[in-house]
Design an enzyme around this catalytic site. Structure first.
Site, mmCIF file in Angstrom:
data_model
loop_
_atom_site.group_PDB
_atom_site.id
_atom_site.type_symbol
_atom_site.label_atom_id
_atom_site.label_comp_id
_atom_site.label_asym_id
_atom_site.label_seq_id
_atom_site.Cartn_x
_atom_site.Cartn_y
_atom_site.Cartn_z
ATOM 1 N N ARG A 181 -10.722 -23.299 2.784
ATOM 2 C CA ARG A 181 -12.069 -22.810 2.479
ATOM 3 C C ARG A 181 -12.511 -23.151 1.057
ATOM 4 N NH1 ARG A 181 -13.143 -16.992 5.470
ATOM 5 N NH2 ARG A 181 -12.466 -17.630 7.539
ATOM 6 N N ASP A 189 -14.589 -5.463 1.103
ATOM 7 C CA ASP A 189 -13.590 -6.412 1.596
ATOM 8 C C ASP A 189 -12.540 -6.775 0.559
ATOM 9 O OD1 ASP A 189 -14.786 -6.593 4.088
ATOM 10 O OD2 ASP A 189 -16.042 -8.301 3.527
ATOM 11 N N ASP A 249 -9.678 -10.637 -0.288
ATOM 12 C CA ASP A 249 -10.439 -11.401 0.694
ATOM 13 C C ASP A 249 -10.837 -12.736 0.066
ATOM 14 O OD1 ASP A 249 -11.515 -11.789 3.229
ATOM 15 O OD2 ASP A 249 -13.443 -10.951 2.682
ATOM 16 N N ASP A 277 -17.735 -15.135 -1.696
ATOM 17 C CA ASP A 277 -18.333 -15.162 -0.365
ATOM 18 C C ASP A 277 -19.843 -15.015 -0.505
ATOM 19 O OD1 ASP A 277 -15.823 -15.356 0.682
ATOM 20 O OD2 ASP A 277 -15.897 -13.497 1.843
#
Length: 503
Positions: free
Chosen positions: A297, A217, A241, A245
């Site tokens: 985020r 990603d 990205d 994560d």
């Protein structure tokens, strides 16, 4: 056959089985049974470090006072003038849910002396890739300043510490750092930036295994089905990205003392609302600085228990903390500074849920300070001034946030260049990793969230380009909004349902 069938059943049952009725589920592996007690213990350690600093301040001649910050991680090792002779002491300084991550403690010191990454299938001894794939515990350090431009994602094996102290180490390029199906990883004092998708190549993950990897990603650090992970004093920016994560049942994670900047989708915790293993996710986010040119985020959570404590949020364009699928958010002693945009003052954002649903989610603010019109919308038990055991130890005043976060990011590394953003030699500020200056040295381009990590909701939809100060340059053409919505719906169906037939 049976594991595949089990995954299929879990996936299909997600739409009808609510796994988030409690803050934890003891049927899930590697989950702490009392997450509030972990939050309590962290606050006790902060209080003890601050009290020690205040006590020693009364004796101005005491040399120990000059190095104490009140930050329990830094005060654990930085006051030792001979820390370089005892690097592995760092492993005893962890806090929060990732505190048990030992990394390469007890293993040999591996010195990276070669910054190349010419053959990811057969890495050269002395390179970082050769170090991280070994079976044995290793404490990995660097012989000199270096920029490691990865060809493909760097797949890290269990019981490894990547320790950049004493050198200026940059990791960039294809895929960047992948932590997958492993445990006990510490990443400390590393720049991670300009990470881009790469793959469709053979990559070695252990001394005995080379496998074909599809397209990654472009995350800075990707945590996949892993546990006991601690990321500390890193600086992350300009990735395609997410900067960090954590998905697919990962848990036992602490992200601390790090500096985030120049990015849209900063941190994703949870793969999909229907993936029930993520209800066991437990993450501590502490003493970080969420800096310039960030959009959203910080983090965006799906399931689990997320402790956000003593961080400094100085920029966002849409929201700071987002969530879906009923996560528990325990926000303590943070400073949230809202942007000028009157439509972006709210710290929190519930995604893909009506108020009748999210009003029962436990989102709590305790001791936070809200600046420039910022406001935090609590819910569930969080509406009360107290809930559960998380209130048994009060967070220290946010007036100390400057002290607790003053060293966030790579130690001794500059965060800004005269207010013009972070400048990396050889890089444009663009996130394609090319170093070619299409956008200039102080800009960041959005990371195409529509085809990204499958996270539904409006924060995944609006692709925007931002200047360093966070001001919008362009957005989706308003006349084509219906067409964009149709495309997103089609892609959502393809990504989330067609995959069932290929398991």
């Amino acid at each position: 056959m049976f594991p595949v069938l089990s995954i299929l059943l879990i996936w299909m049952s997600g739409s009808v089985f609510n796994v988030a009725s409690a803050s934890f589920n003891l049927t899930l592996p590697h989950q702490h049974p009392d997450p509030d007690s972990v939050a309590d213990e962290l606050q006790r350690r902060v209080n003890a470090s601050i009290s020690r600093r205040q006590m020693l301040s009364l004796e101005s001649k005491d040399e120990a006072f000059s190095c104490l910050s009140g930050n329990p991680i830094d005060d654990c090792w930085r006051c030792d003038p001979n820390w370089a002779a005892n690097r592995q002491r760092l492993a005893d300084c962890g806090i929060g849910f990732g505190r048990d991550a030992v990394g390469g403690k007890g293993g040999k010191i591996y010195i990276v002396s070669d910054s190349s990454d010419s053959d990811p299938a057969n890495p050269t001894p002395g390179t970082l890739r050769h170090a991280v794939i070994q079976f044995e515990p290793l404490w990995i350090i660097f012989s000199a300043d270096m920029t490691i431009r990865l060809k493909y994602e760097l797949i890290v094996n269990s019981f490894k510490t990547i320790d950049g102290r004493g050198a200026n180490v940059h990791i960039t390029g294809g895929g960047c750092i992948t932590i997958q199906y492993v445990s006990n990883i510490i990443i400390h004092n590393i720049h991670v930036h300009h990470c881009k998708p790469s793959g469709n190549a053979n990559i070695r993950s252990t001394p005995t295994h080379v496998g074909h990897r599809g397209l990654s990603d472009g995350d800075g650090i990707s945590i996949f089905s892993s546990r006991k992970i601690w990321i500390d004093h890193c600086s992350l920016s300009y990735c395609t990205d997410g900067l960090i994560d954590a998905i697919m049942g990962s848990t036992g994670i602490t992200i601390s003392n790090s500096y985030f900047s120049h990015h849209d989708e900063v941190m994703l915790l949870g793969h999909d609302d229907r993936y029930v293993q993520d209800s066991g996710m437990q993450v501590t986010i502490a003493f970080n600085h969420f800096g310039e040119a960030l959009v959203q985020r910080m983090p965006r959570c799906r399931h689990g228990y997320i402790h956000v404590v003593n961080n400094d949020f100085t920029a966002w364009e849409m929201y700071a903390i987002g969530g879906s699928a009923r996560p528990t958010i325990n926000s303590q002693g943070n400073r949230y500074t809202a942007p000028l945009d009157p439509n972006a003052k709210e710290v929190t954002r519930r995604l893909d849920a009506a108020e009748t649903d999210w009003s029962a989610w436990n989102w709590r603010t305790d001791g936070d300070i809200l600046v420039n019109g910022a406001f935090f919308v609590p819910s569930g038990a969080g509406v009360s001034t107290q809930y559960g055991k998380a209130s048994s130890v009060e967070p220290k005043s946010v007036a100390l946030i400057n002290q607790l976060t003053m060293n966030a990011g790579v130690l001794a590394a500059p965060r800004y260049n005269s207010g013009q953003g972070i400048v990396y030699p050889g890089f444009s500020g663009n996130n394609d990793g090319s170093g070619i200056g299409e956008y200039g040295g102080n800009t960041v381009i959005n990371n195409s969230p529509i085809g990204g990590n499958g996270g539904g909701g409006e924060d995944d939809f609006y692709g925007m380009i931002f200047k360093a100060g966070g001001y919008r340059v362009s957005s989706l053409p308003p006349l084509s909004i219906n067409l964009w919505i149709q495309i997103v719906i089609i892609l959502y169906i393809v990504m989330n349902y067609c995959g069932l037939f290929t398991l």
